[in-house]
Design a protein around this motif. Structure first.
Motif, PDB file in Angstrom:
ATOM      1  N   LEU A  85      15.604 -31.202 -68.939  1.00 59.94           N
ATOM      2  CA  LEU A  85      14.260 -32.402 -68.995  1.00 59.94           C
ATOM      3  C   LEU A  85      14.608 -33.394 -69.609  1.00 59.94           C
ATOM      4  CD1 LEU A  85      11.456 -29.892 -70.118  1.00 59.94           C
ATOM      5  CD2 LEU A  85      11.495 -30.831 -68.000  1.00 59.94           C
ATOM      6  N   ALA A  86      15.549 -33.718 -70.476  1.00 58.58           N
ATOM      7  CA  ALA A  86      15.677 -34.685 -71.384  1.00 58.58           C
ATOM      8  C   ALA A  86      16.654 -35.790 -70.238  1.00 58.58           C
ATOM      9  CB  ALA A  86      16.722 -34.283 -72.547  1.00 58.58           C
ATOM     10  N   ARG A  87      17.120 -35.147 -69.553  1.00 49.93           N
ATOM     11  CA  ARG A  87      17.854 -35.915 -68.521  1.00 49.93           C
ATOM     12  C   ARG A  87      17.038 -36.716 -67.441  1.00 49.93           C
ATOM     13  NH1 ARG A  87      22.208 -31.977 -69.425  1.00 49.93           N
ATOM     14  NH2 ARG A  87      21.582 -30.975 -67.235  1.00 49.93           N
ATOM     15  N   GLN A  88      15.800 -36.207 -67.328  1.00 48.50           N
ATOM     16  CA  GLN A  88      14.754 -36.681 -66.489  1.00 48.50           C
ATOM     17  C   GLN A  88      14.303 -38.032 -66.840  1.00 48.50           C
ATOM     18  OE1 GLN A  88      14.112 -35.184 -63.415  1.00 48.50           O
ATOM     19  NE2 GLN A  88      15.903 -33.732 -64.092  1.00 48.50           N
ATOM     20  N   PRO A  89      14.224 -39.046 -65.939  1.00 46.48           N
ATOM     21  CA  PRO A  89      13.615 -40.667 -66.230  1.00 46.48           C
ATOM     22  C   PRO A  89      12.194 -40.119 -66.853  1.00 46.48           C
ATOM     23  CG  PRO A  89      14.887 -40.272 -64.103  1.00 46.48           C
ATOM     24  CD  PRO A  89      14.867 -39.081 -64.365  1.00 46.48           C
ATOM     25  N   ILE A 142       4.903 -31.189 -72.938  1.00 52.13           N
ATOM     26  CA  ILE A 142       5.819 -31.948 -72.732  1.00 52.13           C
ATOM     27  C   ILE A 142       5.101 -33.473 -72.390  1.00 52.13           C
ATOM     28  CG2 ILE A 142       7.592 -32.608 -70.952  1.00 52.13           C
ATOM     29  CD1 ILE A 142       7.174 -29.810 -70.064  1.00 52.13           C
ATOM     30  N   LEU A 143       5.880 -34.545 -73.274  1.00 49.03           N
ATOM     31  CA  LEU A 143       5.285 -35.945 -73.236  1.00 49.03           C
ATOM     32  C   LEU A 143       6.427 -36.479 -72.229  1.00 49.03           C
ATOM     33  CD1 LEU A 143       4.541 -36.200 -76.841  1.00 49.03           C
ATOM     34  CD2 LEU A 143       3.171 -35.665 -74.871  1.00 49.03           C
ATOM     35  N   TRP A 144       5.597 -37.333 -71.310  1.00 49.62           N
ATOM     36  CA  TRP A 144       6.353 -38.327 -70.379  1.00 49.62           C
ATOM     37  C   TRP A 144       5.870 -39.833 -70.585  1.00 49.62           C
ATOM     38  CZ3 TRP A 144      10.079 -36.014 -67.500  1.00 49.62           C
ATOM     39  CH2 TRP A 144      10.069 -34.675 -67.291  1.00 49.62           C
ATOM     40  N   GLU A 145       6.686 -40.518 -70.164  1.00 52.20           N
ATOM     41  CA  GLU A 145       6.156 -41.837 -70.112  1.00 52.20           C
ATOM     42  C   GLU A 145       4.925 -42.416 -69.438  1.00 52.20           C
ATOM     43  OE1 GLU A 145       7.459 -44.822 -71.537  1.00 52.20           O
ATOM     44  OE2 GLU A 145       8.895 -43.755 -72.691  1.00 52.20           O
ATOM     45  N   ASP A 146       4.772 -41.635 -68.180  1.00 54.58           N
ATOM     46  CA  ASP A 146       3.790 -42.069 -67.363  1.00 54.58           C
ATOM     47  C   ASP A 146       3.405 -40.703 -66.325  1.00 54.58           C
ATOM     48  OD1 ASP A 146       5.624 -42.035 -65.313  1.00 54.58           O
ATOM     49  OD2 ASP A 146       5.853 -44.373 -65.644  1.00 54.58           O
ATOM     50  N   ALA A 147       2.514 -40.733 -65.679  1.00 55.16           N
ATOM     51  CA  ALA A 147       2.142 -39.390 -64.679  1.00 55.16           C
ATOM     52  C   ALA A 147       3.371 -39.466 -63.673  1.00 55.16           C
ATOM     53  CB  ALA A 147       0.777 -39.743 -64.107  1.00 55.16           C
ATOM     54  N   GLN A 169       8.805 -31.554 -60.452  1.00 55.13           N
ATOM     55  CA  GLN A 169       9.589 -31.287 -58.982  1.00 55.13           C
ATOM     56  C   GLN A 169      10.859 -30.961 -59.110  1.00 55.13           C
ATOM     57  OE1 GLN A 169       8.377 -34.835 -56.845  1.00 55.13           O
ATOM     58  NE2 GLN A 169       6.451 -34.053 -56.277  1.00 55.13           N
ATOM     59  N   SER A 170      11.469 -31.537 -60.213  1.00 51.90           N
ATOM     60  CA  SER A 170      13.176 -31.098 -60.345  1.00 51.90           C
ATOM     61  C   SER A 170      13.161 -29.853 -61.326  1.00 51.90           C
ATOM     62  CB  SER A 170      13.630 -32.347 -61.101  1.00 51.90           C
ATOM     63  OG  SER A 170      15.049 -32.106 -61.650  1.00 51.90           O
ATOM     64  N   PHE A 171      12.285 -29.801 -62.488  1.00 53.14           N
ATOM     65  CA  PHE A 171      12.516 -28.589 -63.431  1.00 53.14           C
ATOM     66  C   PHE A 171      11.746 -27.365 -62.946  1.00 53.14           C
ATOM     67  CE2 PHE A 171      11.392 -26.802 -67.478  1.00 53.14           C
ATOM     68  CZ  PHE A 171      12.725 -26.405 -67.822  1.00 53.14           C
TER      69      PHE A 171
END
Length: 96
Positions: free
Chosen positions: A29-33, A52-57, A65-67
């Protein structure tokens, strides 16, 4: 910031997933933008909450979709005792 919250009911103790999540899942996950942070919370012996916290939606959708179809599908889905409950949304207030 955008949050994804999963409530998971496992067929075994949550503790059984700690090492794999820490050593394999989170690094993927940490490798995901746009990835910001990850929490695995033990709610009961066989119930966990993942935040899980992300920059944006858009980052959250791309990360899922990747994980989701890969690591999560292989290591988590087979061990669910009931369907996961997922909530997502924009973080309105945060304090650090």
């Amino acid at each position: 910031m955008y949050a994804v919250v999963n409530h998971l009911h496992f067929d075994r103790p949550v503790e059984a997933f700690r090492a794999a999540v820490r050593d394999e899942g989170v690094p993927l996950l940490a490798r995901q933008p746009g990835f910001r942070d990850f929490y695995l919370i033990q709610e009961a012996e066989d119930r966990g909450i993942v935040i899980i916290l992300w920059e944006d939606a858009a980052s959250a959708v791309a990360g899922a979709q990747s994980f989701g179809p890969t690591w999560f599908n292989e290591h988590v889905i087979p061990h669910l005792a009931s369907p996961q409950q997922r909530s997502t949304g924009e973080v309105l207030v945060s304090y650090r």
